[in-house]
Design a protein around this motif. Structure first.
Motif, PDB file in Angstrom:
ATOM      1  N   HIS A  64       0.846  -1.196   0.000  1.00 22.99           N
ATOM      2  CA  HIS A  64       0.000   0.000   0.000  1.00 22.99           C
ATOM      3  C   HIS A  64       0.887   1.255   0.000  1.00 22.99           C
ATOM      4  CE1 HIS A  64      -3.672   2.229   1.605  1.00 22.99           C
ATOM      5  NE2 HIS A  64      -2.692   3.082   1.886  1.00 22.99           N
ATOM      6  N   GLU A  65       1.875   1.289   0.884  1.00 24.51           N
ATOM      7  CA  GLU A  65       2.763   2.454   0.984  1.00 24.51           C
ATOM      8  C   GLU A  65       3.696   2.557  -0.220  1.00 24.51           C
ATOM      9  OE1 GLU A  65       1.760   4.534   2.987  1.00 24.51           O
ATOM     10  OE2 GLU A  65       0.607   3.228   4.313  1.00 24.51           O
ATOM     11  N   ILE A  66       4.145   1.431  -0.745  1.00 20.75           N
ATOM     12  CA  ILE A  66       4.973   1.446  -1.956  1.00 20.75           C
ATOM     13  C   ILE A  66       4.197   2.064  -3.115  1.00 20.75           C
ATOM     14  CG2 ILE A  66       6.009  -0.040  -3.734  1.00 20.75           C
ATOM     15  CD1 ILE A  66       6.941  -1.876  -1.428  1.00 20.75           C
ATOM     16  N   ALA A  67       2.923   1.718  -3.232  1.00 20.80           N
ATOM     17  CA  ALA A  67       2.096   2.299  -4.296  1.00 20.80           C
ATOM     18  C   ALA A  67       2.025   3.819  -4.157  1.00 20.80           C
ATOM     19  CB  ALA A  67       0.696   1.686  -4.282  1.00 20.80           C
ATOM     20  N   HIS A  68       1.907   4.308  -2.925  1.00 22.83           N
ATOM     21  CA  HIS A  68       1.932   5.757  -2.709  1.00 22.83           C
ATOM     22  C   HIS A  68       3.248   6.344  -3.219  1.00 22.83           C
ATOM     23  CE1 HIS A  68      -1.788   6.525  -0.591  1.00 22.83           C
ATOM     24  NE2 HIS A  68      -1.524   5.594   0.312  1.00 22.83           N
ATOM     25  N   ALA A  69       4.355   5.710  -2.877  1.00 18.49           N
ATOM     26  CA  ALA A  69       5.665   6.219  -3.298  1.00 18.49           C
ATOM     27  C   ALA A  69       5.789   6.218  -4.820  1.00 18.49           C
ATOM     28  CB  ALA A  69       6.771   5.375  -2.668  1.00 18.49           C
ATOM     29  N   LEU A  70       5.261   5.199  -5.464  1.00 20.85           N
ATOM     30  CA  LEU A  70       5.398   5.080  -6.920  1.00 20.85           C
ATOM     31  C   LEU A  70       4.566   6.104  -7.695  1.00 20.85           C
ATOM     32  CD1 LEU A  70       5.458   1.189  -7.253  1.00 20.85           C
ATOM     33  CD2 LEU A  70       7.401   2.762  -7.526  1.00 20.85           C
ATOM     34  N   VAL A  71       3.379   6.427  -7.197  1.00 20.25           N
ATOM     35  CA  VAL A  71       2.523   7.360  -7.949  1.00 20.25           C
ATOM     36  C   VAL A  71       2.757   8.811  -7.569  1.00 20.25           C
ATOM     37  CG1 VAL A  71       0.727   5.644  -8.374  1.00 20.25           C
ATOM     38  CG2 VAL A  71       0.507   7.186  -6.413  1.00 20.25           C
ATOM     39  N   GLY A  72       3.353   9.061  -6.428  1.00 19.25           N
ATOM     40  CA  GLY A  72       3.647  10.435  -6.037  1.00 19.25           C
ATOM     41  C   GLY A  72       2.601  11.049  -5.145  1.00 19.25           C
ATOM     42  N   HIS A  73       2.968  12.201  -4.609  1.00 17.60           N
ATOM     43  CA  HIS A  73       2.214  12.872  -3.546  1.00 17.60           C
ATOM     44  C   HIS A  73       0.772  13.230  -3.895  1.00 17.60           C
ATOM     45  CE1 HIS A  73       0.871  15.587  -0.579  1.00 17.60           C
ATOM     46  NE2 HIS A  73       2.022  16.035  -0.170  1.00 17.60           N
ATOM     47  N   GLY A  74       0.466  13.634  -5.086  1.00 17.30           N
ATOM     48  CA  GLY A  74      -0.835  14.208  -5.400  1.00 17.30           C
ATOM     49  C   GLY A  74      -1.994  13.245  -5.555  1.00 17.30           C
ATOM     50  N   HIS A  75      -1.797  11.965  -5.337  1.00 18.63           N
ATOM     51  CA  HIS A  75      -2.858  11.015  -5.670  1.00 18.63           C
ATOM     52  C   HIS A  75      -3.671  10.482  -4.500  1.00 18.63           C
ATOM     53  CE1 HIS A  75      -2.094  10.896  -9.935  1.00 18.63           C
ATOM     54  NE2 HIS A  75      -0.805  10.932  -9.642  1.00 18.63           N
ATOM     55  N   GLY A  76      -3.167  10.536  -3.299  1.00 17.97           N
ATOM     56  CA  GLY A  76      -3.934   9.988  -2.179  1.00 17.97           C
ATOM     57  C   GLY A  76      -4.360   8.559  -2.469  1.00 17.97           C
ATOM     58  N   HIS A  77      -5.661   8.287  -2.313  1.00 21.74           N
ATOM     59  CA  HIS A  77      -6.207   6.954  -2.599  1.00 21.74           C
ATOM     60  C   HIS A  77      -7.104   6.998  -3.841  1.00 21.74           C
ATOM     61  CE1 HIS A  77      -5.305   6.504   1.806  1.00 21.74           C
ATOM     62  NE2 HIS A  77      -4.638   5.509   1.277  1.00 21.74           N
ATOM     63  N   ASP A  78      -6.704   7.770  -4.846  1.00 19.14           N
ATOM     64  CA  ASP A  78      -7.518   7.914  -6.053  1.00 19.14           C
ATOM     65  C   ASP A  78      -7.364   6.710  -6.997  1.00 19.14           C
ATOM     66  OD1 ASP A  78      -5.094   8.274  -7.396  1.00 19.14           O
ATOM     67  OD2 ASP A  78      -5.480  10.364  -7.944  1.00 19.14           O
ATOM     68  N   ALA A  79      -7.978   6.800  -8.162  1.00 19.78           N
ATOM     69  CA  ALA A  79      -7.970   5.692  -9.125  1.00 19.78           C
ATOM     70  C   ALA A  79      -6.562   5.384  -9.628  1.00 19.78           C
ATOM     71  CB  ALA A  79      -8.890   6.014 -10.302  1.00 19.78           C
ATOM     72  N   VAL A  80      -5.721   6.398  -9.798  1.00 19.29           N
ATOM     73  CA  VAL A  80      -4.335   6.178 -10.243  1.00 19.29           C
ATOM     74  C   VAL A  80      -3.581   5.359  -9.198  1.00 19.29           C
ATOM     75  CG1 VAL A  80      -2.129   7.313 -10.768  1.00 19.29           C
ATOM     76  CG2 VAL A  80      -4.281   8.269 -11.651  1.00 19.29           C
ATOM     77  N   TRP A  81      -3.702   5.781  -7.929  1.00 19.84           N
ATOM     78  CA  TRP A  81      -3.045   5.036  -6.851  1.00 19.84           C
ATOM     79  C   TRP A  81      -3.599   3.609  -6.778  1.00 19.84           C
ATOM     80  CZ3 TRP A  81      -5.386   2.712  -2.710  1.00 19.84           C
ATOM     81  CH2 TRP A  81      -4.518   2.069  -1.829  1.00 19.84           C
ATOM     82  N   ARG A  82      -4.928   3.471  -6.832  1.00 19.58           N
ATOM     83  CA  ARG A  82      -5.571   2.156  -6.718  1.00 19.58           C
ATOM     84  C   ARG A  82      -5.088   1.205  -7.819  1.00 19.58           C
ATOM     85  NH1 ARG A  82     -10.206   3.922  -6.368  1.00 19.58           N
ATOM     86  NH2 ARG A  82     -10.203   4.049  -4.111  1.00 19.58           N
ATOM     87  N   ALA A  83      -5.009   1.708  -9.046  1.00 18.38           N
ATOM     88  CA  ALA A  83      -4.541   0.865 -10.163  1.00 18.38           C
ATOM     89  C   ALA A  83      -3.098   0.434  -9.936  1.00 18.38           C
ATOM     90  CB  ALA A  83      -4.678   1.621 -11.480  1.00 18.38           C
ATOM     91  N   ARG A  84      -2.259   1.360  -9.475  1.00 18.36           N
ATOM     92  CA  ARG A  84      -0.856   1.013  -9.234  1.00 18.36           C
ATOM     93  C   ARG A  84      -0.732   0.003  -8.101  1.00 18.36           C
ATOM     94  NH1 ARG A  84       3.794   2.734 -11.739  1.00 18.36           N
ATOM     95  NH2 ARG A  84       5.456   1.479 -10.846  1.00 18.36           N
ATOM     96  N   ALA A  85      -1.503   0.208  -7.040  1.00 15.13           N
ATOM     97  CA  ALA A  85      -1.478  -0.716  -5.910  1.00 15.13           C
ATOM     98  C   ALA A  85      -1.850  -2.127  -6.363  1.00 15.13           C
ATOM     99  CB  ALA A  85      -2.423  -0.240  -4.808  1.00 15.13           C
ATOM    100  N   ARG A  86      -2.893  -2.226  -7.146  1.00 12.48           N
ATOM    101  CA  ARG A  86      -3.327  -3.548  -7.629  1.00 12.48           C
ATOM    102  C   ARG A  86      -2.283  -4.159  -8.565  1.00 12.48           C
ATOM    103  NH1 ARG A  86      -9.609  -1.763  -8.414  1.00 12.48           N
ATOM    104  NH2 ARG A  86     -10.193  -2.051  -6.234  1.00 12.48           N
ATOM    105  N   SER A  87      -1.603  -3.326  -9.350  1.00  8.77           N
ATOM    106  CA  SER A  87      -0.614  -3.849 -10.298  1.00  8.77           C
ATOM    107  C   SER A  87       0.611  -4.451  -9.600  1.00  8.77           C
ATOM    108  CB  SER A  87      -0.168  -2.761 -11.287  1.00  8.77           C
ATOM    109  OG  SER A  87       0.749  -1.866 -10.676  1.00  8.77           O
ATOM    110  N   ILE A  88       0.870  -4.038  -8.352  1.00 11.87           N
ATOM    111  CA  ILE A  88       2.022  -4.599  -7.627  1.00 11.87           C
ATOM    112  C   ILE A  88       1.611  -5.660  -6.613  1.00 11.87           C
ATOM    113  CG2 ILE A  88       3.445  -2.540  -7.994  1.00 11.87           C
ATOM    114  CD1 ILE A  88       2.923  -1.790  -5.036  1.00 11.87           C
ATOM    115  N   GLY A  89       0.318  -5.996  -6.594  1.00 12.05           N
ATOM    116  CA  GLY A  89      -0.129  -7.095  -5.740  1.00 12.05           C
ATOM    117  C   GLY A  89      -0.887  -6.708  -4.487  1.00 12.05           C
ATOM    118  N   ALA A  90      -1.165  -5.426  -4.282  1.00 14.91           N
ATOM    119  CA  ALA A  90      -1.966  -4.993  -3.139  1.00 14.91           C
ATOM    120  C   ALA A  90      -3.446  -5.028  -3.525  1.00 14.91           C
ATOM    121  CB  ALA A  90      -1.572  -3.576  -2.719  1.00 14.91           C
TER     122      ALA A  90
END
Length: 173
Positions: A64-90
């Protein structure tokens, strides 16, 4: 989970997902499982919560936290963050919610209503709390009483705001 094992898991997942320049540490949080600190490029896990979580829960928090680091500060728990989190196995969901059915890190302050419902706080209560589970009872009968590290604490010790609120509630009865 053992903290040494959790630290190794976190560092391994961070390296695997392209964060070798990021640091890892444990923190003293009691109401969140992990955090992504963009400014100093560090991911932290709560020492207390990690110790009561199992490996799967810790892995989910780290991803979950790695996904935050990968997408950057401005995304919070938005769709961009959610997609990235799912792509790495979260799961792409929040990992830990206070009061959920999982393990709770008890606070030094423990409150109890007259019916026996318990709440935990990590800081001194600054106002009058009433039990939300005891709806239907008069407000004064739902007031939470407090203990600090097991020692009963009189409402008067909690300050003038608490004393005044209780005085007003008593005047209504």
């Amino acid at each position: 989970m053992d903290l040494i094992d959790a630290g190794g898991l976190a560092r391994g997942l961070m390296d695997q997902h392209g964060l070798p320049g990021w640091g890892f540490a444990f923190d003293r949080a009691k109401v969140r499982a992990g955090a992504c600190h963009y400014t100093d490029r560090t991911i932290t896990l709560s020492r207390a919560i990690t110790a009561v979580h199992d490996e799967a829960q810790v892995r989910e928090t780290v991803l979950h936290e790695i996904a935050h680091a990968l997408v950057g500060h401005g995304h919070g728990h938005d769709a961009v963050w959610r997609a990235r989190a799912r792509s790495i196995g979260a799961t792409g969901e929040r990992c830990y919610t206070v009061g959920a059915d999982g393990p709770v890190v008890p606070g030094r302050w423990q409150g109890r209503c007259p019916a026996g419902h318990v709440v935990h706080r990590h800081r001194r209560p600054t106002g009058v709390l009433v039990c939300l589970r005891c709806r239907g009872l008069p407000t004064l009968q739902r007031v939470i009483s407090w203990r600090l590290d097991g020692r009963p604490v009189d409402h008067a010790e909690l300050g003038p705001r608490v004393r005044e609120t209780l005085r007003q509630l008593q005047a209504l009865t």
